[in-house]
Design a protein around this motif. Structure first.
Motif, short mmCIF file in Angstrom:
data_model
loop_
_atom_site.label_atom_id
_atom_site.label_comp_id
_atom_site.label_asym_id
_atom_site.label_seq_id
_atom_site.Cartn_x
_atom_site.Cartn_y
_atom_site.Cartn_z
N ARG A 29 0.88 -1.16 0.00
CA ARG A 29 0.00 0.00 0.00
C ARG A 29 0.92 1.22 0.00
NH1 ARG A 29 -2.91 -3.68 -1.01
NH2 ARG A 29 -4.90 -4.22 -0.01
N VAL A 49 1.34 4.55 0.86
CA VAL A 49 0.63 5.47 1.74
C VAL A 49 1.62 6.35 2.48
CG1 VAL A 49 -0.91 5.63 3.75
CG2 VAL A 49 -1.20 3.73 2.14
N TYR A 75 -5.79 5.61 13.03
CA TYR A 75 -4.74 5.73 12.03
C TYR A 75 -5.33 6.47 10.83
CZ TYR A 75 -2.26 4.16 7.84
OH TYR A 75 -1.63 4.11 6.63
N GLN A 131 -3.32 7.58 0.50
CA GLN A 131 -2.88 6.50 -0.38
C GLN A 131 -2.96 6.94 -1.84
OE1 GLN A 131 -3.63 1.74 -1.31
NE2 GLN A 131 -4.41 2.64 0.57
N HIS A 162 -5.37 -8.59 0.26
CA HIS A 162 -5.09 -9.13 1.59
C HIS A 162 -6.31 -8.88 2.48
CE1 HIS A 162 -3.14 -5.03 3.03
NE2 HIS A 162 -4.43 -4.95 2.91
N HIS A 209 -7.33 -8.31 6.90
CA HIS A 209 -6.83 -8.16 8.28
C HIS A 209 -8.01 -7.83 9.19
CE1 HIS A 209 -6.96 -4.03 6.77
NE2 HIS A 209 -6.02 -4.33 5.88
N ARG A 238 -12.24 4.29 3.41
CA ARG A 238 -11.58 5.12 2.38
C ARG A 238 -12.45 6.33 2.18
NH1 ARG A 238 -7.87 1.29 2.77
NH2 ARG A 238 -8.89 -0.74 2.68
N HIS A 276 -9.50 -7.54 0.29
CA HIS A 276 -9.60 -6.29 -0.47
C HIS A 276 -8.32 -6.03 -1.25
CE1 HIS A 276 -8.06 -5.30 3.56
NE2 HIS A 276 -7.44 -4.26 3.04
N ASP A 329 -7.13 6.95 3.93
CA ASP A 329 -7.42 5.70 4.64
C ASP A 329 -7.62 6.02 6.11
OD1 ASP A 329 -7.00 3.65 2.62
OD2 ASP A 329 -4.86 4.10 2.74
N LEU A 388 -8.14 3.82 9.65
CA LEU A 388 -8.21 2.47 10.22
C LEU A 388 -8.19 2.54 11.75
CD1 LEU A 388 -6.32 2.09 7.39
CD2 LEU A 388 -6.51 -0.28 8.11
N ILE A 437 -6.36 0.77 13.57
CA ILE A 437 -5.09 0.10 13.89
C ILE A 437 -4.64 0.29 15.35
CG2 ILE A 437 -2.59 0.26 13.45
CD1 ILE A 437 -3.27 0.46 10.49
C1 1HN Z 1 -4.43 -1.37 4.37
O1 1HN Z 1 -4.80 -2.63 4.17
C2 1HN Z 1 -4.78 -0.39 3.45
O2 1HN Z 1 -6.04 -1.87 2.14
C3 1HN Z 1 -4.41 0.92 3.66
O3 1HN Z 1 -5.61 0.06 1.33
C4 1HN Z 1 -3.67 1.27 4.76
C5 1HN Z 1 -2.53 0.66 6.78
C6 1HN Z 1 -2.13 -0.30 7.66
C7 1HN Z 1 -2.51 -1.61 7.50
C8 1HN Z 1 -3.26 -1.99 6.43
C9 1HN Z 1 -5.53 -0.77 2.23
C10 1HN Z 1 -3.29 0.31 5.69
C11 1HN Z 1 -3.67 -1.02 5.50
#
Ligand code: 1HN
Length: 352
Positions: A71, A73, A92, A96, A107, A109, A115, A148, A162, A164, A166
């Motif tokens: 990513r 970012v 967070y 991006q 991936h 998580h 967004r 995603h 973005d 999150l 986190i």
């Molecule tokens: C993530 O998966 C995205 O999917 C963007 O675009 C920022 C920051 C930390 C961990 C995963 C994305 C992220 C992220």
């Protein structure tokens, strides 16, 4: 409930050293820092102006591909918490960039992501088999543990914010993640299917929510903008918020996401809002318009002038007050659902 530090005596100091070897420490030395009369956040009010950020973001596009970066970012790090990858204590935020022809690999998580499209159109994000082409001002959700990936088949750079959860997932040590072997997940249903299924005041009969997140994963700007302008044409503004809406999960009426609340507000030309504060530190993205926001009180007070695509943070319990020069639309997000679920959320509308 501030008591002041107890006196330091030789006897006490040597006692603290003795218990230190056994990984113990006296509460009375740290009590005032642990339990404060009002929130004591390291989070500072701060603005990231797009004119400053954009050239660096575009430079990052020359330095590394989305593929290699996974990513690409630039993290918006709160100056009061450098190195912690957070905009507020619990949130967070990052900008991006995805360039024409690029793919950001699939991936998933346990962290939830939102967004908010800042610049450019024609990139897509895919969530659980459905793609959504992004337009500026669209709010899009990647629920916890959903596959995603992103792609940009258009001929212009696309930038989004973005958001999150986190820091909270990290705090709880509840983070899991995995990659899909292929960069791009298969498309299993047509674009817009989640909107026809769940956003037309109907749900499939017998529908049982599969998660705590809204089954609508895209909230188009054309709709949120029209809603705000219709309100402004027919109602008086709230003195603290102007015209402010929260995005909901239509199935539950609750927040669209379990960990983050999202809002869109219109402050018409020459609005002067009353001071307002709440315990949810908030990240703002300026969609349209310009003005300034005054945050904090006394010595800590700052005034931040903002324009389109700027991002700024209002910390927990810091009063904020807006003045607008032109019709202003602000997107914002915070950790309010978590605070409300725990009975912690408070607001202070002053005397307004
Ligand atoms: C993530 O998966 C995205 O999917 C963007 O675009 C920022 C920051 C930390 C961990 C995963 C994305 C992220 C992220």
């Amino acid at each position: 409930m501030t008591h002041g530090a107890p006196a330091q005596t030789d006897e006490r100091r040597s006692f603290y050293e003795q218990i230190d070897r056994f990984s113990m420490t006296p509460l009375w030395e740290v009590l005032d820092a642990l339990v404060t009369p009002v929130p004591a956040s390291p989070c500072l009010p701060h603005i990231w102006r797009y004119d400053d950020a954009r050239p660096h973001l575009m430079k990052s596009g020359e330095l590394i591909t989305a593929q290699e970066a996974v990513r690409r970012v630039l993290v918006l790090e709160n100056p009061g918490m450098r190195g912690d990858s957070c905009a507020t204590r619990s949130l967070y935020a990052g900008l991006q960039l995805i360039l024409p022809g690029e793919v950001a690999p699939a991936h998933r998580h346990t962290q939830s992501a939102l967004r908010f499209v800042v610049e450019g159109r024609g990139a897509y994000t895919a969530v659980d088999g459905e793609r959504r082409t992004m337009e500026p001002g669209d709010f899009i959700i990647t629920p916890s543990w959903t596959w995603h990936d992103h792609g940009n088949p258009s001929d212009e750079p696309v930038v989004w914010l973005d958001g999150l959860d986190i820091p909270v997932v990290r705090f709880l040590d509840a983070g899991f993640a995995e990659n899909l072997p292929d960069d791009t997940q298969p498309v299993s249903h047509d674009e817009g299917r989640s909107l026809t299924r769940y956003a037309n005041n109907m749900v499939p009969v017998g529908y049982e929510p599969e998660s705590l997140t809204s089954p609508i994963f895209a909230y188009p700007y054309a709709q949120s903008r029209a809603t705000l302008h219709d309100m402004a044409g027919h109602e008086n503004p709230d003195p603290a918020h102007g015209y402010k809406m929260q995005f909901i999960n239509p199935v539950t009426g609750s927040y669209a996401m379990p960990t983050m609340a999202t809002f869109m507000q219109l402050l018409p030309t020459d609005t002067h809002t009353t001071a307002y504060r709440s315990t949810d530190g908030t990240v703002y993205s300026v969609v349209e318009g310009s003005g300034e926001v005054e945050v904090g009180e006394g010595d800590g007070k700052v005034v931040m002038a903002f324009g389109p695509r700027d991002h700024f943070v209002v910390p927990s319990w810091a009063p904020s007050r807006f003045r607008t020069e032109t019709d202003t639309v602000l997107f914002s997000f915070s950790d309010r659902p978590m605070q409300k679920a725990l009975g912690l959320w408070r607001e202070d509308r002053g005397n307004a």
